[in-house]
Design an enzyme around this catalytic site. Structure first.
Site, PDB file in Angstrom:
ATOM      1  CD  GLN A  62      -2.890  -0.893   2.457  1.00  0.00           C
ATOM      2  OE1 GLN A  62      -3.452   0.155   2.760  1.00  0.00           O
ATOM      3  NE2 GLN A  62      -2.947  -1.991   3.188  1.00  0.00           N
TER       4      GLN A  62
HETATM    5  P1  GTP Z   1      -0.581  -6.153   0.262  1.00  0.00           P
HETATM    6  O1  GTP Z   1      -0.290  -6.971   1.474  1.00  0.00           O
HETATM    7  O2  GTP Z   1      -1.714  -5.205   0.455  1.00  0.00           O
HETATM    8  O3  GTP Z   1       0.626  -5.459  -0.283  1.00  0.00           O
HETATM    9  O4  GTP Z   1      -1.079  -7.172  -0.915  1.00  0.00           O
HETATM   10  P2  GTP Z   1      -0.374  -8.531  -1.386  1.00  0.00           P
HETATM   11  O5  GTP Z   1       0.537  -8.241  -2.526  1.00  0.00           O
HETATM   12  O6  GTP Z   1       0.199  -9.275  -0.236  1.00  0.00           O
HETATM   13  O7  GTP Z   1      -1.618  -9.341  -2.019  1.00  0.00           O
HETATM   14  P3  GTP Z   1      -2.395 -10.576  -1.359  1.00  0.00           P
HETATM   15  O8  GTP Z   1      -1.523 -11.776  -1.303  1.00  0.00           O
HETATM   16  O9  GTP Z   1      -3.025 -10.129  -0.109  1.00  0.00           O
HETATM   17  O10 GTP Z   1      -3.484 -10.864  -2.498  1.00  0.00           O
HETATM   18  C1  GTP Z   1      -4.425  -9.890  -2.920  1.00  0.00           C
HETATM   19  C2  GTP Z   1      -5.611 -10.558  -3.564  1.00  0.00           C
HETATM   20  O11 GTP Z   1      -5.233 -11.160  -4.801  1.00  0.00           O
HETATM   21  C3  GTP Z   1      -6.211 -11.697  -2.730  1.00  0.00           C
HETATM   22  O12 GTP Z   1      -7.612 -11.650  -2.865  1.00  0.00           O
HETATM   23  C4  GTP Z   1      -5.662 -12.947  -3.382  1.00  0.00           C
HETATM   24  O13 GTP Z   1      -6.488 -14.085  -3.232  1.00  0.00           O
HETATM   25  C5  GTP Z   1      -5.602 -12.535  -4.832  1.00  0.00           C
HETATM   26  N1  GTP Z   1      -4.580 -13.269  -5.593  1.00  0.00           N
HETATM   27  C6  GTP Z   1      -3.284 -13.459  -5.262  1.00  0.00           C
HETATM   28  N2  GTP Z   1      -2.645 -14.162  -6.213  1.00  0.00           N
HETATM   29  C7  GTP Z   1      -3.559 -14.418  -7.182  1.00  0.00           C
HETATM   30  C8  GTP Z   1      -3.494 -15.116  -8.437  1.00  0.00           C
HETATM   31  O14 GTP Z   1      -2.472 -15.632  -8.884  1.00  0.00           O
HETATM   32  N3  GTP Z   1      -4.658 -15.168  -9.158  1.00  0.00           N
HETATM   33  C9  GTP Z   1      -5.814 -14.600  -8.718  1.00  0.00           C
HETATM   34  N4  GTP Z   1      -6.886 -14.732  -9.497  1.00  0.00           N
HETATM   35  N5  GTP Z   1      -5.908 -13.947  -7.556  1.00  0.00           N
HETATM   36  C10 GTP Z   1      -4.790 -13.847  -6.785  1.00  0.00           C
END
Ligand code: GTP
Ligand code: MG
Length: 170
Positions: A62
């Protein structure tokens, strides 16, 4: 058994790109959590491969937390940089953050392997890893080993290839 070599990895990339989902999938199934929420600040996670023990700084992507990243650069020995391949609107923001990272004094002249995941390849409008690599101008990275893999972190596809590369490169 024999103590594995420890490697500190920074997991970076925009919010919602899938960083926490990827790191969670790399843990043994009995250690994985079911509900993943946006990371607040950062979280320290661990996973092992056949020869290495990884400690991951899973940073929040974020905007308001991105200024935390640089405080961990000195600690990191490798980087996992995650891109949401379907988020075309923010590809330019991802590139800006990557360029800022690569030009940081604590990163710039170091041989730090960078593993890119072009994540969310399962989504219908996802760009290919080749296209993501072009948009981020990865071919301009000359002083660090890097590798890009398309991945679907929800199913766990593409992750092993990336981690195998990282294990062989750090
Ligand atoms: P921050 O902690 O806010 O920086 O985000 P992050 O990069 O850690 O993302 P996070 O792992 O929380 O995933 C964000 C959203 O994307 C979640 O709803 C996951 O289920 C979804 N997501 C993650 N990887 C994939 C993917 O390969 N395909 C799809 N369709 N959704 C995904
Ligand atoms: Mg997260």
């Amino acid at each position: 058994g024999i103590k594995k070599k420890e490697v500190h990895v920074l997991c970076l990339g925009l919010d919602n790109s899938g960083k926490t989902t990827i790191i969670n999938k790399l843990k043994p199934s009995n250690a994985q959590t079911q509900d993943i929420v946006p990371t607040i600040g950062f979280s320290i996670e661990k996973f092992k491969t056949s020869s290495l023990s990884f400690t991951v700084f899973d940073m929040s992507g974020q905007g308001r937390y991105r200024n935390l990243w640089e405080h961990y650069y000195k600690e990191g020995q490798a980087i996992i940089f995650v891109i949401d391949s379907s988020d075309k609107l923010r590809m330019v923001v991802a590139k800006e953050e990557l360029d800022t990272l690569l030009n940081h004094p604590d990163i710039k002249h170091r041989r730090m392997p960078i593993l890119f995941f072009a994540n969310k390849m399962d989504l219908r409008d996802a760009l290919s890893s080749v296209k993501v690599s072009q948009l981020l101008c990865l071919e301009n990275i000359k002083d660090k080993p890097w590798h890009i893999c398309a991945s679907d972190a929800v199913k766990g596809e593409g992750l092993q290839e990336g981690v195998d590369w990282l294990q062989g490169t750090v």
